[in-house]
Design a protein around this motif. Sequence first.
Motif: not given
Length: 161
Positions: A64-73, A80-83
């Motif tokens: 995906e390239g650059t991602c927001r933390v929420s997208e990665i989750a 989200l806190p775990t990620v």
Amino acid sequence: MTTNTRSPRSQRYNPANDDFQKEDFPFYWLSQVHGRYTIALEKALKKVNMDIPRWRILFTLKQEGTCRVSEIAVHAIAKLPTVTKILQRMKEDGLVDTRIHSKDGRVTEVMITQKGIQAVDDIRLVTKELFQQSFKGMTEAKIKRLNKLLEQLFDNLPEHL
């Protein structure tokens, strides 16, 4: 003369049916496959000092390239806190880098580093046999069909909140 009162086999997949058989329940097989795959994957990843959550994150970023933390989750199937905690450790290890979004200071963006790309290459080497073994005897058409069916099942399920 006796009449057969059994439900059609097509209904035996449903746990609400009296004739339910776990072997006819698709989620039984999804759980069995996932469990066996997870154990084998963990064993392979250990060879390169990696684990499944970091594997998911690295492969998401590689694709995906650059991602927001929420997208990665979402892609990593984790809260989200775990990620966020995993990403902090990955940043310390030099696998990812982060920056604040240029237009929204509340959003953190994550990028894979060169070390992270090398880790993806190492992971591919140690998991290659597992993937080949998993799909042995399956044609490309069967794999595409399986993916399509799983995607449909996924779309039918309620979103998690």
